[in-house]
Design an enzyme around this catalytic site. Structure first.
Site, mmCIF file in Angstrom:
data_model
loop_
_atom_site.group_PDB
_atom_site.id
_atom_site.type_symbol
_atom_site.label_atom_id
_atom_site.label_comp_id
_atom_site.label_asym_id
_atom_site.label_seq_id
_atom_site.Cartn_x
_atom_site.Cartn_y
_atom_site.Cartn_z
ATOM 1 N N PRO A 55 -3.667 -0.363 19.165
ATOM 2 C CA PRO A 55 -3.394 -0.759 17.776
ATOM 3 C C PRO A 55 -3.592 0.338 16.729
ATOM 4 C CG PRO A 55 -5.413 -1.780 18.574
ATOM 5 C CD PRO A 55 -4.804 -1.084 19.740
ATOM 6 N N TYR B 33 -9.202 5.139 8.204
ATOM 7 C CA TYR B 33 -9.335 5.469 9.626
ATOM 8 C C TYR B 33 -10.440 6.516 9.731
ATOM 9 C CZ TYR B 33 -4.877 3.176 10.724
ATOM 10 O OH TYR B 33 -3.881 2.256 10.909
ATOM 11 N N HIS C 194 0.837 -1.208 0.000
ATOM 12 C CA HIS C 194 0.000 0.000 0.000
ATOM 13 C C HIS C 194 0.869 1.254 0.000
ATOM 14 C CE1 HIS C 194 -3.955 -1.807 1.760
ATOM 15 N NE2 HIS C 194 -3.440 -2.552 0.802
ATOM 16 N N TYR D 132 4.071 6.508 10.372
ATOM 17 C CA TYR D 132 3.262 5.339 10.013
ATOM 18 C C TYR D 132 4.093 4.289 9.287
ATOM 19 C CZ TYR D 132 -1.019 2.798 9.088
ATOM 20 O OH TYR D 132 -2.005 1.833 9.073
ATOM 21 N N LYS E 161 1.568 -0.482 15.307
ATOM 22 C CA LYS E 161 2.993 -0.563 15.668
ATOM 23 C C LYS E 161 3.391 -1.828 16.435
ATOM 24 C CE LYS E 161 4.450 3.205 13.892
ATOM 25 N NZ LYS E 161 4.551 2.849 12.498
HETATM 26 C C1 LIG Z 1 -5.665 -9.641 21.338
HETATM 27 C C2 LIG Z 1 -4.684 -8.801 20.546
HETATM 28 C C3 LIG Z 1 -5.087 -8.206 19.352
HETATM 29 C C4 LIG Z 1 -4.202 -7.402 18.637
HETATM 30 N N1 LIG Z 1 -4.637 -6.802 17.493
HETATM 31 C C5 LIG Z 1 -3.797 -5.983 16.832
HETATM 32 C C6 LIG Z 1 -4.232 -5.316 15.676
HETATM 33 O O1 LIG Z 1 -5.363 -5.462 15.265
HETATM 34 N N2 LIG Z 1 -3.357 -4.472 15.053
HETATM 35 C C7 LIG Z 1 -2.089 -4.276 15.524
HETATM 36 O O2 LIG Z 1 -1.331 -3.517 14.934
HETATM 37 N N3 LIG Z 1 -1.637 -4.918 16.606
HETATM 38 C C8 LIG Z 1 -2.460 -5.760 17.271
HETATM 39 N N4 LIG Z 1 -2.029 -6.381 18.376
HETATM 40 C C9 LIG Z 1 -0.625 -6.200 18.754
HETATM 41 C C10 LIG Z 1 0.321 -7.237 18.116
HETATM 42 O O3 LIG Z 1 -0.386 -8.351 17.689
HETATM 43 C C11 LIG Z 1 1.398 -7.581 19.141
HETATM 44 O O4 LIG Z 1 2.136 -6.408 19.368
HETATM 45 C C12 LIG Z 1 2.321 -8.732 18.712
HETATM 46 O O5 LIG Z 1 1.633 -9.953 18.810
HETATM 47 C C13 LIG Z 1 3.583 -8.771 19.591
HETATM 48 O O6 LIG Z 1 4.319 -9.936 19.324
HETATM 49 P P1 LIG Z 1 5.064 -10.696 20.496
HETATM 50 O O7 LIG Z 1 5.774 -11.839 19.845
HETATM 51 O O8 LIG Z 1 5.827 -9.755 21.317
HETATM 52 O O9 LIG Z 1 3.922 -11.226 21.470
HETATM 53 P P2 LIG Z 1 2.776 -12.316 21.221
HETATM 54 O O10 LIG Z 1 2.382 -12.346 19.809
HETATM 55 O O11 LIG Z 1 1.745 -12.067 22.251
HETATM 56 O O12 LIG Z 1 3.503 -13.694 21.519
HETATM 57 C C14 LIG Z 1 3.818 -14.126 22.823
HETATM 58 C C15 LIG Z 1 3.778 -15.640 22.860
HETATM 59 O O13 LIG Z 1 4.196 -16.111 24.150
HETATM 60 C C16 LIG Z 1 3.350 -17.172 24.537
HETATM 61 N N5 LIG Z 1 3.392 -17.282 26.001
HETATM 62 C C17 LIG Z 1 2.800 -16.483 26.935
HETATM 63 N N6 LIG Z 1 3.068 -16.907 28.167
HETATM 64 C C18 LIG Z 1 3.854 -18.008 28.035
HETATM 65 C C19 LIG Z 1 4.446 -18.900 28.963
HETATM 66 N N7 LIG Z 1 4.266 -18.748 30.281
HETATM 67 N N8 LIG Z 1 5.182 -19.918 28.490
HETATM 68 C C20 LIG Z 1 5.374 -20.074 27.158
HETATM 69 N N9 LIG Z 1 4.824 -19.277 26.229
HETATM 70 C C21 LIG Z 1 4.072 -18.241 26.661
HETATM 71 C C22 LIG Z 1 1.997 -16.763 23.989
HETATM 72 O O14 LIG Z 1 1.117 -17.864 23.872
HETATM 73 C C23 LIG Z 1 2.374 -16.189 22.637
HETATM 74 O O15 LIG Z 1 2.383 -17.146 21.616
HETATM 75 C C24 LIG Z 1 -2.890 -7.208 19.105
HETATM 76 C C25 LIG Z 1 -2.478 -7.817 20.293
HETATM 77 C C26 LIG Z 1 -3.366 -8.592 21.022
HETATM 78 C C27 LIG Z 1 -2.889 -9.211 22.314
#
Ligand SMILES: Cc1cc2nc3c(=O)[nH]c(=O)nc-3n(C[C@H](O)[C@H](O)[C@H](O)COP(=O)(O)OP(=O)(O)OC[C@H]3O[C@@H](n4cnc5c(N)ncnc54)[C@H](O)[C@@H]3O)c2cc1C
Length: 392
Positions: free
Chosen positions: A294, A202, A73, A386, A298
């Protein structure tokens, strides 16, 4: 296995990409995930990749399907007072773009890459705990396949998201948490219908914010602002569509296409930063260290940016015995994190209806939106944030 160089907790984008970057540099790791593979591969979350995220995934050798299926995009739309205004991201940022490619697709590609190279990854692990973080040999305890494991490592990467256990394992007082909660949430649906417009919209609306996004040429992702404590039962499909039509349709007759709702969820809106992003041999990355609302798209991009810095630090440690990059990890990441926190808070504040808002505040929001859509300087500021500021 009883010992490894780096134990990675969590198989979200942060943990999986860190494992892959370390593998590419010949550093050994184990990824431990409490959910099943099917669960993490189906978890619908973010979907907008910054230019820097795309460049890194490509350079790491995991961008092939993203390049084939991702939607590039060059702009987004801001909508208010029944009119739609395009922010020309690429024109304003020297050709940079965003790519729409679901987070769960990134996760699938990274899991496939992990399995292909044969490095260890365990799903469905239980009772995971981390120990001896302030020593040179931390330990990770967990149960997998009905057996207890005690894994020694040089470093623990806490990539376990905002509800993980790593951050909470740090002694009280060693980390400081900065936090803000917002008085609303997002109700999101995934609908089996082609996007009604080929770019994101948006929308500021007196009934509340709405976002038109997409995950593929046949899947539309839509959000409406809702109350933070709304139950999903309060939002039958009919109500969701009524609100989406009211908030997204324009005075010139543009209409939103409907389709079967494949997924529906409510996301709370929070800003969180933990400082420092390190305790001893534990390094926090991604949502384990910070959360953004969200609105600025970011969250996943920050997770990717963190693990790029962390991987460089760990590789410098193993290859050259250097500790300076690991010592700088937290400060390096926090500069970018706070920029993204500000941008996400700013977009959120500008686009949502706040319960306490009076008409004075709404006039300010509209004035800001008019300024962004009529001033090249203001639009450029939004655009460069962005697509991702690469120099912070
Ligand atoms: C419900 C939700 C919806 C979202 N929607 C959007 C959106 O629409 N747009 C947007 O831009 N961003 C969104 N976000 C933000 C974005 O998805 C996150 O910033 C991103 O997932 C971060 O990646 P991460 O790997 O740090 O964490 P995560 O993707 O949360 O990964 C963490 C992993 O650790 C695992 N874990 C947790 N505890 C334990 C444990 N004790 N032992 C072993 N494993 C464990 C979890 O199961 C998970 O798989 C959303 C976040 C959430 C929570």
């Amino acid at each position: 296995m009883t010992a490894v160089q780096v134990a990675i907790v969590g198989a979200g984008p942060a943990g999986l990409l860190l494992g892959h970057l370390l593998h590419n540099a010949g550093v050994d790791s184990v990824i431990l995930e409490r959910r099943s593979r099917e669960y993490v591969e189906r978890r619908i979350r973010a979907g907008v990749l910054e230019q820097g995220t795309v460049d890194l995934l490509r350079a790491a050798g995991v961008g092939e399907r993203m390049d084939r299926e991702g939607l590039v995009h060059h702009g987004i739309h801001l909508q208010f007072e029944g009119g739609r205004h395009r922010i020309a991201l690429s024109e304003l940022t020297g050709g940079r773009v965003i790519t729409v490619y679901g987070q769960h697709e990134v996760v699938k590609d990274l899991i496939a890459a992990r399995l292909a190279v044969g490095r260890p990854i365990a799903f469905d692990v239980e009772d995971l705990s981390v120990h001896d973080l302030d020593t040179d040999r931390p330990r990770v305890h967990f149960r997998a396949d009905g057996k207890a494991h005690d894994l020694r490592c040089d470093f623990v990467a806490g990539c376990d998201g905002s509800h993980g256990i790593c951050r909470g394992s740090v002694p009280n007082g060693a980390l400081r948490m900065y936090e803000r909660t917002y008085p609303f949430g997002w109700l999101g649906i995934l609908a089996a219908t082609p996007p009604s417009l080929d770019e994101l919209i948006y929308a500021y609306h007196e009934r509340g914010f709405a976002l038109h996004s997409m995950r593929s040429p046949t899947l539309t992702r839509l959000y409406v602002q809702c109350a933070p404590d709304d139950a999903l039962d309060a939002w039958p499909d009919d109500r969701v569509w009524v609100e989406l039509h009211a908030r997204l349709e324009t005075a010139d007759g543009w209409t939103l296409a409907e389709g079967p709702v494949l997924e529906k969820s409510i996301t709370a809106m929070r800003s969180v930063v933990v400082e420092p992003m390190r305790y001893g041999r534990l390094f926090l990355a991604g949502d384990a260290a910070h959360v953004v609302p969200p609105t600025g798209a970011k969250g996943m991009n920050l997770a990717v940016a963190d693990v790029r810095v962390l991987a460089e630090g760990l590789v410098a440690w193993y290859d050259a015995g250097r500790r300076d990059l690991l010592d700088a990890y937290s400060n390096t990441c926090l500069r970018r994190v706070w920029r993204a926190e500000h941008f996400s808070w700013w977009m959120t504040s500008m686009l949502h209806q706040f319960p306490e808002h009076d008409t004075f505040q709404q006039r300010l929001q509209l004035s800001q939106l008019r300024y962004l859509t009529t001033s090249t300087a203001a639009a450029t500021s939004l655009a460069e944030n962005y697509v991702g500021l690469h120099h912070v």
